[in-house]
Design a protein around this motif. Sequence first.
Motif, PDB file in Angstrom:
ATOM      1  N   UNK A  29      66.777  14.337  24.760  1.00 40.98           N
ATOM      2  CA  UNK A  29      66.247  13.276  23.892  1.00 40.98           C
ATOM      3  C   UNK A  29      67.369  12.420  23.293  1.00 40.98           C
ATOM      4  N   UNK A  30      68.401  13.062  22.749  1.00 40.82           N
ATOM      5  CA  UNK A  30      69.502  12.309  22.130  1.00 40.82           C
ATOM      6  C   UNK A  30      70.324  11.586  23.192  1.00 40.82           C
ATOM      7  N   UNK A  31      70.535  12.224  24.332  1.00 40.85           N
ATOM      8  CA  UNK A  31      71.263  11.581  25.437  1.00 40.85           C
ATOM      9  C   UNK A  31      70.535  10.305  25.865  1.00 40.85           C
ATOM     10  N   UNK A  32      69.211  10.413  26.026  1.00 41.46           N
ATOM     11  CA  UNK A  32      68.406   9.244  26.395  1.00 41.46           C
ATOM     12  C   UNK A  32      68.490   8.166  25.315  1.00 41.46           C
ATOM     13  N   UNK A  33      68.397   8.572  24.037  1.00 41.12           N
ATOM     14  CA  UNK A  33      68.456   7.615  22.920  1.00 41.12           C
ATOM     15  C   UNK A  33      69.757   6.823  22.940  1.00 41.12           C
ATOM     16  N   UNK A  34      70.873   7.520  23.182  1.00 40.01           N
ATOM     17  CA  UNK A  34      72.187   6.856  23.211  1.00 40.01           C
ATOM     18  C   UNK A  34      72.297   5.946  24.433  1.00 40.01           C
ATOM     19  N   UNK A  35      71.753   6.379  25.570  1.00 46.10           N
ATOM     20  CA  UNK A  35      71.739   5.527  26.772  1.00 46.10           C
ATOM     21  C   UNK A  35      70.988   4.228  26.501  1.00 46.10           C
ATOM     22  N   UNK A  36      69.780   4.354  25.907  1.00 41.61           N
ATOM     23  CA  UNK A  36      68.957   3.173  25.627  1.00 41.61           C
ATOM     24  C   UNK A  36      69.643   2.273  24.604  1.00 41.61           C
ATOM     25  N   UNK A  37      70.240   2.869  23.572  1.00 40.72           N
ATOM     26  CA  UNK A  37      70.959   2.104  22.556  1.00 40.72           C
ATOM     27  C   UNK A  37      72.078   1.277  23.182  1.00 40.72           C
ATOM     28  N   UNK A  38      72.852   1.909  24.056  1.00 32.94           N
ATOM     29  CA  UNK A  38      73.970   1.203  24.684  1.00 32.94           C
ATOM     30  C   UNK A  38      73.508   0.152  25.687  1.00 32.94           C
ATOM     31  N   UNK A  39      72.360   0.369  26.296  1.00 31.75           N
ATOM     32  CA  UNK A  39      71.782  -0.669  27.152  1.00 31.75           C
ATOM     33  C   UNK A  39      71.425  -1.896  26.308  1.00 31.75           C
ATOM     34  N   UNK A  40      70.743  -1.665  25.187  1.00 29.18           N
ATOM     35  CA  UNK A  40      70.298  -2.780  24.341  1.00 29.18           C
ATOM     36  C   UNK A  40      71.478  -3.508  23.700  1.00 29.18           C
ATOM     37  N   UNK A  41      72.444  -2.734  23.167  1.00 30.93           N
ATOM     38  CA  UNK A  41      73.577  -3.347  22.454  1.00 30.93           C
ATOM     39  C   UNK A  41      74.638  -3.907  23.398  1.00 30.93           C
ATOM     40  N   UNK A  42      75.019  -3.129  24.406  1.00 33.49           N
ATOM     41  CA  UNK A  42      76.111  -3.542  25.281  1.00 33.49           C
ATOM     42  C   UNK A  42      75.701  -4.411  26.442  1.00 33.49           C
ATOM     43  N   UNK A  43      74.560  -4.119  27.023  1.00 30.12           N
ATOM     44  CA  UNK A  43      74.105  -4.796  28.233  1.00 30.12           C
ATOM     45  C   UNK A  43      73.266  -6.034  27.895  1.00 30.12           C
ATOM     46  N   UNK A  44      72.336  -5.864  26.938  1.00 32.18           N
ATOM     47  CA  UNK A  44      71.448  -6.973  26.555  1.00 32.18           C
ATOM     48  C   UNK A  44      71.990  -7.791  25.382  1.00 32.18           C
ATOM     49  N   UNK A  45      73.092  -7.318  24.756  1.00 26.59           N
ATOM     50  CA  UNK A  45      73.739  -8.010  23.636  1.00 26.59           C
ATOM     51  C   UNK A  45      72.806  -8.169  22.430  1.00 26.59           C
ATOM     52  N   UNK A  46      71.971  -7.175  22.171  1.00 28.12           N
ATOM     53  CA  UNK A  46      71.087  -7.190  21.016  1.00 28.12           C
ATOM     54  C   UNK A  46      71.719  -6.364  19.887  1.00 28.12           C
TER      55      UNK A  46
END
Length: 200
Positions: A29-46
Amino acid sequence: MGKKKETQGLLDQKTRLIGIAAAGHSVGCTHFSIMLLNYLAGYRRRRAALMEWNSTGDLERLEKVCTGMVRESSAYRVLEADYFKHAGPRELAMALGAGYDDILIDFGVLEEGDTAEFLRCEKQFVVASFSEWQQENLREFAMERERTEKESWQYLAVFGSDETRKEFWRRFGILSRRIPFSADAFSVTEECGIFFEKLV
């Protein structure tokens, strides 16, 4: 006319709450949460933040590894995303006032008192495992929440065979998506990028 435009601008800036719960311990769960967070912040620039709404202490350990220290403050930053360890209503209210595009809440194993908070989230993900030794947790999770409004819940899993997934779909109505394996939760692979784009 100007007022309508102004109101529309405020609506467009609304923070999206994303709830992530675990159907059992050690399912990622936490691994997935961090993956999604980094997708949104780093990849999507949100502007994105992750709240640790559970008692695991994982985000405090992450802070020590990534920053070399543990601060008294609940908030810290790694790369382009913010993390709130040991979070609760106070930290969530603070984050809501900070103008984030997305706030992810890692509920861990969903406690009885947290279900209402989870249901308030705009998007709700349940991370599970179809591994043989963890299937019972998922069965119990599904049966306990049989009467709960859960059409909007999306089940996700890294582990387990496609055959087992189909069996859970037939028996419990649980349709799950496979999370692409990622050894590094901070690195967004092309496969992960495609997966998250469809997911959120």
